[in-house]
Design an enzyme around this catalytic site. Structure first.
Site, PDB file in Angstrom:
ATOM      1  CD  GLU A 196      62.640 -18.102 -60.118  1.00  0.00           C
ATOM      2  OE1 GLU A 196      61.752 -19.123 -60.576  1.00  0.00           O
ATOM      3  OE2 GLU A 196      63.474 -18.439 -59.921  1.00  0.00           O
ATOM      4  N   GLY A 202      64.931 -15.168 -72.053  1.00  0.00           N
ATOM      5  CA  GLY A 202      65.737 -14.300 -71.769  1.00  0.00           C
ATOM      6  C   GLY A 202      67.176 -15.090 -71.610  1.00  0.00           C
ATOM      7  CB  ALA A 203      69.956 -15.111 -69.232  1.00  0.00           C
ATOM      8  CB  ILE A 204      68.042 -19.976 -68.920  1.00  0.00           C
ATOM      9  CG1 ILE A 204      69.033 -19.553 -67.785  1.00  0.00           C
ATOM     10  CG2 ILE A 204      68.010 -21.484 -69.352  1.00  0.00           C
ATOM     11  CD1 ILE A 204      70.551 -20.001 -67.831  1.00  0.00           C
ATOM     12  N   GLY A 205      66.523 -19.194 -71.656  1.00  0.00           N
ATOM     13  CA  GLY A 205      65.843 -19.508 -72.554  1.00  0.00           C
ATOM     14  C   GLY A 205      66.360 -19.033 -73.974  1.00  0.00           C
ATOM     15  N   GLY A 257      59.849 -17.607 -73.129  1.00  0.00           N
ATOM     16  CA  GLY A 257      60.695 -17.049 -71.976  1.00  0.00           C
ATOM     17  C   GLY A 257      61.906 -17.084 -72.610  1.00  0.00           C
ATOM     18  CE  LYS A 306      69.388 -24.904 -59.903  1.00  0.00           C
ATOM     19  NZ  LYS A 306      69.048 -24.553 -61.201  1.00  0.00           N
ATOM     20  CG  ASN A 312      68.962 -19.249 -53.805  1.00  0.00           C
ATOM     21  OD1 ASN A 312      69.937 -19.984 -53.927  1.00  0.00           O
ATOM     22  ND2 ASN A 312      68.224 -19.150 -55.048  1.00  0.00           N
TER      23      ASN A 312
END
Length: 340
Positions: free
Chosen positions: A303, A23-26, A21, A222, A230
């Site tokens: 999510e 993406g942005a973080i990964g 994965g 968190k 959220n």
């Protein structure tokens, strides 16, 4: 490797790491690890990606942009984990609902001594709750049928929470907007040698780490804000400061936050910031849109289960009523179905 087999230590040599994965973080993690290479104690860094992002990485490399500038790095990239050799460490940087379908692939990708590092929002699949029969299991909402618990095993997991801001402006390009940190850890009583090893690798690669102990303090610190901010921001279709400026929505958010705080207390977790102070700071802060609202606006699946559904599951395991979180979770599920 069966989950019940004895777990060997990580080998004393440069390690292989695969980021599933990217993406942005990964992608940020993979790029920084690959740039550090041997200086961080790594043998090879690979990524599992898909679509145009994968094609761009394969053709030109992975581009990382930070406030200091841009760098291009070459990494092995594939959309099929079975084409890679067994890995010492596998980092999953996927949405919570994307991980269980990959359980068998991830199990095969891990070397017998391998560790898995799920970077997720909400309650991670490896987090134990009472199964009602004197044992433990993962929350059904994040591990349907216990497939991850069975195929990989919670003892192989290193907890990871990403507190950074990153985006994917175009395929093959990740950009770091907020230089934050990664909180790494395990639960009390679990061996921490692998956590220390991974933290040293991250730090050497310029990925700042914390090691909050006990780690459930970081998870619930968190989780309480994720559950409150959220959910209500998504339903109100408003950024945090504008949503919290409404006294009724502020009170609803506070009620949800305090429900999760009660679960944290039952889990023996200590919140790292006073909930009331966190609410006021968010109300008086910037117009930040939480990830759930971002997903809704972009037409992506939210999510819901990892953040809200699993939090309710932990609450139920303690017999704690969470009516406000239950209500907004039901509303979000309905909205999500309507968006399909």
């Amino acid at each position: 490797m069966p989950a019940s087999a004895p777990l060997s230590p990580l080998p004393d040599r440069p390690l292989s790491i695969c980021v599933v994965g990217a993406g942005a973080i990964g992608g940020t993690i993979a790029a920084k690890l690959a740039l550090a290479g041997e200086t961080a104690g790594l043998a090879e860094v690979s990524v599992v990606a898909r679509g145009a992002h994968l094609a761009a990485i394969q053709s030109q490399g992975l581009r990382l942009t930070t406030p200091e500038g841009s760098q291009m790095v070459q990494v092995t990239a594939t959309d099929d984990p079975d084409t890679l050799p067994p890995q010492d460490i596998v980092i999953t940087a996927l949405k919570g609902h994307q991980v269980p379908p990959m359980a068998e692939n991830l199990g095969r990708l891990l070397a017998p001594h391998g560790r898995i590092v799920p970077v997720v929002n909400g309650v991670p699949w490896w987090y134990p709750i009472a199964d009602g029969a004197g044992g433990q299991k993962g929350a059904e909402e994040v591990d349907p049928g216990g497939v991850l618990w069975r195929e990989i095993g919670p003892e192989r997991a290193i907890g990871a929470i990403a507190v950074i801001g990153a985006t994917l402006p175009e395929p093959g390009h990740v950009e770091v907007n907020i230089d934050g940190h990664f909180d790494l850890g395990r639960l009390p009583g679990q061996d921490r040698a692998d956590v220390e090893r991974l933290a040293a690798i991250f730090d050497a690669a310029g990925l700042v780490t914390k090691q909050t102990q006990p780690f459930q303090n970081a998870i619930f610190s968190k989780l309480y804000s994720n559950c409150g901010f959220n959910s209500v921001c998504a339903l109100a279709r408003a950024p945090m400061n504008r949503m919290l400026a409404d006294p009724i929505l502020f009170e609803l958010t506070r009620d949800i936050v305090m429900e999760v705080a009660a679960v944290a207390d039952a889990e023996g977790a200590e919140l790292l910031e006073d909930p009331e102070e966190r609410l006021i700071r968010a109300r008086d802060g910037a117009a930040f849109k939480p990830s759930t609202l971002q997903d809704l606006e972009r037409g992506r699946p939210m999510e819901i289960e990892p953040i809200f559904g699993a939090a309710l599951a932990v609450g139920r395991s303690h017999g704690i009523a969470m009516p406000k979180l239950e209500m907004v979770t039901a509303l979000l599920r309905s909205v999500d179905r309507a968006e399909d």
